[in-house]
Every structure is written in C-alpha cells, then in structure tokens.
Design a protein around this motif. Structure first.
Motif, PDB file in Angstrom:
ATOM      1  N   PRO A 119       4.891 110.967 116.160  1.00  0.00           N
ATOM      2  CA  PRO A 119       4.567 109.477 116.836  1.00  0.00           C
ATOM      3  C   PRO A 119       3.464 108.701 116.015  1.00  0.00           C
ATOM      4  CG  PRO A 119       4.360 111.285 118.621  1.00  0.00           C
ATOM      5  CD  PRO A 119       4.627 112.163 117.135  1.00  0.00           C
ATOM      6  N   PHE A 120       3.717 107.549 116.297  1.00  0.00           N
ATOM      7  CA  PHE A 120       2.763 106.592 115.557  1.00  0.00           C
ATOM      8  C   PHE A 120       1.278 106.756 115.977  1.00  0.00           C
ATOM      9  CE2 PHE A 120       6.373 103.325 115.838  1.00  0.00           C
ATOM     10  CZ  PHE A 120       6.965 103.524 114.648  1.00  0.00           C
ATOM     11  N   TYR A 121       0.263 106.578 115.157  1.00  0.00           N
ATOM     12  CA  TYR A 121      -1.058 106.688 115.325  1.00  0.00           C
ATOM     13  C   TYR A 121      -1.255 107.950 116.219  1.00  0.00           C
ATOM     14  CZ  TYR A 121      -1.101 102.132 113.607  1.00  0.00           C
ATOM     15  OH  TYR A 121      -1.209 101.014 112.817  1.00  0.00           O
ATOM     16  N   ILE A 122      -0.704 109.058 116.081  1.00  0.00           N
ATOM     17  CA  ILE A 122      -0.911 110.349 116.944  1.00  0.00           C
ATOM     18  C   ILE A 122      -2.516 110.716 116.731  1.00  0.00           C
ATOM     19  CG2 ILE A 122      -0.533 112.080 115.082  1.00  0.00           C
ATOM     20  CD1 ILE A 122       0.776 113.777 117.407  1.00  0.00           C
TER      21      ILE A 122
END
Length: 126
Positions: A119-122
C-alpha cells in the motif's frame, strides 16, 4: 556537500540488483540485492572478480561491445541488454563517467515491470 554518501545509500536501498565494474571488468561494487541475487555464484565473494568470467563467450563479447560503444561518445550512456520474461524485468548496462565525461566503468541495472503490491505510504499514520 559531498554526494557520495547519498549515492551509496541510494544504491544500498535499491531492491534491484546493481553490479558496478571498472573498465577491466572487475566487479568493484554490489549492492545487497545483487549480493543476494548472485549468492549461488559466490555473492559478495564476486567482488574483485572479472565479470566476463561469469558469462558465456557470447555474453562476454556483447558486454565488451557495449563498453566500446560507451567509449565512442560521452552521449552513449545507457543500453538495453535484455528482457527476462520469467521475472518480467528489463536489464540495462549504464556507463559510469568522471565529471569531464571520461568513461571509468559501467553497471548493470535491473528494472522490474511488475506493479508494486505494498500500500502507498505504508507505516505513516494520519
């Protein structure tokens, strides 16, 4: 400001294998991904070895031809060398140059075509 620590950190964190050679084809640097990728051929022990000895005659000849092409012009800096269908990646040879444009070596760069699944910016909380 010295650029070296930034470049070294960038290469060390790259998930793709990076193998750098001098003009004698001696392996002078492998990032952690490369050491892991090539572990069955010696991994870190490949440092200081001749890259051409790790390839068949046809591949070694093509590597030398790519280096010769890099040497012809300071504008010849990146060559697409192969596509690995099994791993869905492109492989490139890239010239390494002094600030004045003199060729000092080359590196192999793998670029995967697969979409990232993380996922983005985890790890960042709102």
């Amino acid at each position: 400001m010295e650029l070296y620590p930034y470049l070294k950190s960038m290469a060390e964190e790259d998930l793709c294998a990076i193998v750098m050679c001098n003009l004698k084809h001696e392996i002078i640097y492998m990032n952690p991904a490369a050491k892991e990728r090539y572990v069955k051929w010696g991994g870190e022990a490949l440092l200081g070895k001749n890259l051409l000895n790790c390839h068949n005659q046809t591949s070694a000849r093509m590597i030398q031809k790519a280096v010769d092409w890099f040497a012809k012009s300071s504008e010849n800096n990146r060559m697409y060398t192969s596509y690995n269908e099994k791993e869905n990646k492109d492989v490139y040879m890239v010239a390494l140059r002094e600030e004045n444009g003199d060729l000092i070596g080359y590196y192999e760069k793998h670029e995967y075509r697969n979409r990232e699944t993380v996922p983005f910016y985890i790890g960042i909380e709102e």
